[in-house]
Design a protein around this motif. Structure first.
Motif, short mmCIF file in Angstrom:
data_model
loop_
_atom_site.label_atom_id
_atom_site.label_comp_id
_atom_site.label_asym_id
_atom_site.label_seq_id
_atom_site.Cartn_x
_atom_site.Cartn_y
_atom_site.Cartn_z
N TRP A 198 20.85 73.70 85.36
CA TRP A 198 21.37 75.05 85.13
C TRP A 198 20.54 75.72 84.05
O TRP A 198 20.30 75.12 83.00
N ILE A 199 20.11 76.95 84.29
CA ILE A 199 19.53 77.76 83.23
C ILE A 199 20.60 78.78 82.84
O ILE A 199 21.16 79.45 83.72
N THR A 200 20.89 78.86 81.53
CA THR A 200 21.96 79.74 81.07
C THR A 200 21.42 80.68 79.99
O THR A 200 20.26 80.57 79.60
N GLU A 201 22.29 81.57 79.53
CA GLU A 201 21.94 82.48 78.42
C GLU A 201 20.68 83.28 78.69
O GLU A 201 19.76 83.33 77.86
N PHE A 202 20.64 83.89 79.85
CA PHE A 202 19.54 84.80 80.17
C PHE A 202 19.66 86.05 79.31
O PHE A 202 20.77 86.44 78.93
N PRO A 203 18.54 86.73 79.04
CA PRO A 203 18.66 88.03 78.39
C PRO A 203 19.45 88.98 79.29
O PRO A 203 19.40 88.86 80.52
N LEU A 204 20.19 89.90 78.67
CA LEU A 204 20.95 90.88 79.45
C LEU A 204 20.02 91.98 79.96
O LEU A 204 20.09 92.39 81.10
N LEU A 205 19.15 92.43 79.06
CA LEU A 205 18.29 93.58 79.37
C LEU A 205 16.83 93.22 79.14
O LEU A 205 16.52 92.36 78.33
N GLU A 206 15.97 93.89 79.86
CA GLU A 206 14.54 93.73 79.58
C GLU A 206 13.87 95.08 79.78
O GLU A 206 14.44 95.98 80.40
N VAL A 207 12.65 95.20 79.25
CA VAL A 207 11.92 96.45 79.42
C VAL A 207 11.11 96.33 80.71
O VAL A 207 10.37 95.38 80.91
N SER A 208 11.30 97.29 81.60
CA SER A 208 10.60 97.27 82.90
C SER A 208 9.10 97.46 82.71
O SER A 208 8.67 98.36 81.97
N ASP A 209 8.31 96.63 83.37
CA ASP A 209 6.84 96.78 83.30
C ASP A 209 6.43 98.12 83.89
O ASP A 209 5.49 98.75 83.42
N GLU A 210 7.15 98.53 84.94
CA GLU A 210 6.76 99.74 85.68
C GLU A 210 7.05 101.01 84.89
O GLU A 210 6.20 101.88 84.76
N THR A 211 8.30 101.10 84.36
CA THR A 211 8.73 102.38 83.77
C THR A 211 8.79 102.36 82.25
O THR A 211 8.90 103.42 81.64
N GLY A 212 8.75 101.17 81.65
CA GLY A 212 8.90 101.09 80.20
C GLY A 212 10.34 101.31 79.74
O GLY A 212 10.61 101.37 78.55
N GLN A 213 11.28 101.44 80.69
CA GLN A 213 12.69 101.66 80.36
C GLN A 213 13.44 100.32 80.31
O GLN A 213 13.02 99.36 80.93
N TRP A 214 14.58 100.34 79.61
CA TRP A 214 15.46 99.17 79.65
C TRP A 214 16.07 99.06 81.04
O TRP A 214 16.54 100.04 81.60
N VAL A 215 16.05 97.85 81.59
CA VAL A 215 16.74 97.60 82.87
C VAL A 215 17.55 96.31 82.73
O VAL A 215 17.29 95.50 81.85
#
Ligand code: AMO
Length: 596
Positions: free
Chosen positions: A438-455
């Motif tokens: 099991w992989i747990t505790e993923f980040p909730l948000l990341e910055v999109s490579d395409e748009t530079g926005q939080w996704v």
């Protein structure tokens, strides 16, 4: 010969995998295809094949002259019914065949249909190009090993259904033609004839519908369901694939882990006879990235990565120092005792391997007696730096150390690729073992490579850990962890899911952190947000990539081997020729004009 050859005297009594010495003397009728044929003059031998196995049939001129004569015309892949008696093979027993003790002495033969010479042999060991096999997939599917994979797949469905049924899950269906909400995986679009200039999307997953089922009170849902994604294809990705999709109410992560582990244990036990040890180990996302450079590590071997970034400033090696100055990482992979094994040519070939993930190169050093590095950059090492690096690495004479100094994403990706390559190269991978994780505790948000926005890393309805809610309104929102989990098996992501948000206030905060205004969020997900006004229960779920699971269970290397009619890497079907152009009348009906 009777005109309907499926009736007496040619009604099938047994399959080609069934007869044993205990059946000697029995009068039987077998049906199947000519697997191969040996003509010894007075006796013609064929191996008759169906999905259950092979049985040797012999036509003797002195016993049944009529059947023997007809048998003279048999060729590979003719479809037959054979009537005869079960005889002993005497001294010619074939211990490799389950039916190898017996043969059927034919008394009558009916040819259901003849076959042209197939474009490839119906054998397991063939090296025919995949495109040719796929263009004649119905013949490819006659090959025993391919049949075994699909028989196993079918058995898996039965085990999954009975396990989930016993655990009170309801099997409920959701639409394939759904609202088009751009943003997640790229959708296939379906034009609506009745609603001019409007489109449906083909569902990328039942995600939103299964959450609606929870609002409806169907507190344990499952579906074995086709999903459609217009992605770039690889060996482990198909544009249409099958999920085992689950959603449950009034549960937390532990309930999901318990149900999924139970399902996996049942599946592997009943289908493969393999006992998976429980509980499955768990690893946090950050630790997985640090140790293995990826979030789906293959734990069938160890070979961990080593982070040297904090030792890099002032170490004297320019490209180490520059990488960390630009917020990058210096990470290494130590290959114990590899100096003798890896030639200069092997090592100089490594950059080619990591180019696809954007790494500029791979630096390497051979560790010599006394700990000195044999490497072009070794003379630049500042005083004490070598000792510090060696200590961190645990380096010993005879080791080879590979280094990547780059942006974190690239450095991790490249080293993870090298780790897998070296695992194969040094035969460190125990191919007979099963290592779920099991992989747990993923980040909730990341910055999109395409748009530079939080996704959202998973999707915008994934719940943050309660203790991380405060981070959402700060610059540190990237540190917020999600209540999301993936199940990895032998380095393949086989399932992923999360606990969902069911409180309007939390949902607002996540939308806000994503920079989604209330209007935009409403426009996209109005039906779900609307439904959540009426007492949504706490809920969560997970979806397995069923094709990936079957691929691993059958030992296949591509999803195409376990999908009956798959698409090629270019998204085409060599069997039917899809996709094809639409004719003018169809386009007119749908008010579609093609752009040049
Ligand atoms: P996710 O997008 O992670 O989650 O998909 C779940 C699993 O489906 C498999 N998978 C694929 N298999 C073959 N070809 C593809 N193109 C492909 N894409 C994904 C993977 C993956 O782990 N709705 C969520 C699940 C949830 O949150 O409950 C979802 O679809 O094995």
């Amino acid at each position: 010969v009777a005109s309907d050859r499926t009736r007496e005297p040619f009604r099938r009594t047994h399959t080609c995998g069934e007869l044993r010495a205990s059946d000697l003397g029995r009068e039987v009728v077998l049906c199947g295809w000519v697997h191969n044929r040996r003509d010894h003059g007075g006796a013609i031998f064929i191996d008759l094949r169906d999905r259950y196995g092979l049985t040797q049939v012999v036509f003797r001129a002195d016993m049944s002259p009529e059947a023997h004569e007809l048998a003279g015309s048999l060729r590979a892949e003719f479809c037959l019914a054979v009537r005869g008696t079960v005889d002993s093979r005497g001294e010619n027993v074939n211990p490799k065949m389950p039916t190898g003790e017996i043969e059927v002495s034919a008394t009558a033969l009916a040819i259901h249909s003849r076959s042209e010479t197939p474009p490839f042999e119906i054998q397991d060991a063939i090296d025919t190009r995949e495109n040719i096999r796929l263009a004649h997939r119905y013949l490819d599917l006659r090959r025993p090993s391919v049949q075994r994979a699909f028989i196993m797949r079918s058995r898996a469905y039965a085990v999954i259904r009975s396990y989930l049924e016993a655990a009170s899950f309801l099997e409920l269906e959701t639409p394939f033609m759904v609202k088009n909400t751009p943003g997640g995986a790229r959708n296939f679009l379906v034009p609506s004839r009745l609603n001019r200039h409007q489109f449906y999307a083909l569902a990328e997953s039942p995600q939103l519908y299964k959450q609606l089922f929870m609002v409806s009170g169907f507190d344990r849902y499952f579906q074995i369901v086709r999903c459609f994604r217009d992605e770039d294809l690889r060996g482990d990705r198909q544009p249409e694939f099958t999920q085992i999709d689950l959603e449950l109410s009034f549960i937390d992560e532990e309930d999901i882990f318990a149900i999924v582990e139970g399902l996996m244990v049942e599946l592997f036990g009943k289908v493969l006879g393999v006992e998976l040890p429980r509980p499955f180990p768990r690893l946090g996302y950050d630790e997985a990235m640090a140790r293995y450079g990826c979030d789906k590590p293959d734990l069938r071997f160890e070979l961990p990565l080593c982070d040297l970034s904090d030792l890099a400033p002032g170490c004297g090696v320019r490209f180490f120092e520059e990488a960390v100055a630009k917020k990058g990482l210096v990470k290494a992979l130590r290959l114990p005792g590899a100096a003798k094994e890896l030639s200069r040519k092997d090592l100089d070939g490594l950059p080619e391997l990591v180019k696809p993930v954007g790494a500029k190169g791979v630096a390497y050093a051979r560790v010599q007696e006394g700990g000195a590095w044999q490497a072009p950059f070794a003379k630049a090492l500042a005083e004490g730096a070598l000792a510090r690096f060696n200590e961190r690495l645990g380096a010993a004479p005879g080791d080879v150390v590979l280094f990547i100094a780059d942006q974190p994403g690239i450095a991790n990706n490249a080293l993870s690729t090298l780790r897998l390559h070296m695992g194969e190269r040094f035969k460190l991978i125990d191919k007979a073992s099963w290592r779920p994780l099991w992989i747990t505790e993923f980040p909730l948000l990341e910055v999109s490579d395409e748009t530079g926005q939080w996704v959202a890393c998973h999707h915008p309805f994934t719940a943050p850990r309660p203790q991380d809610l405060e981070l959402l309104e700060t610059e540190r929102r990237g540190e917020a962890r999600a209540r999301a989990y993936d199940l990895v098996l032998n380095g393949v992501e086989v399932a992923g899911g999360s606990i969902r948000i069911h409180q309007a206030e939390v949902q607002q905060r996540v939308f806000h952190a994503l920079g989604l205004s209330e209007e935009v969020a409403r426009a996209k997900f109005s039906f779900l947000l609307e439904a959540f006004k009426y007492g949504p229960p706490p809920h969560g779920g997970i979806a397995f990539g069923l094709d990936r699971l079957i691929m691993l269970m059958t030992g296949a290397t591509s999803l195409r081997d376990v999908i009956a009619f798959p698409k090629t890497q270019k998204g085409t079907c060599p069997l039917t020729g899809a996709p094809t152009a639409a004719d003018e009348k169809q386009l007119l009906e749908m008010h579609i004009q093609l752009r040049p």
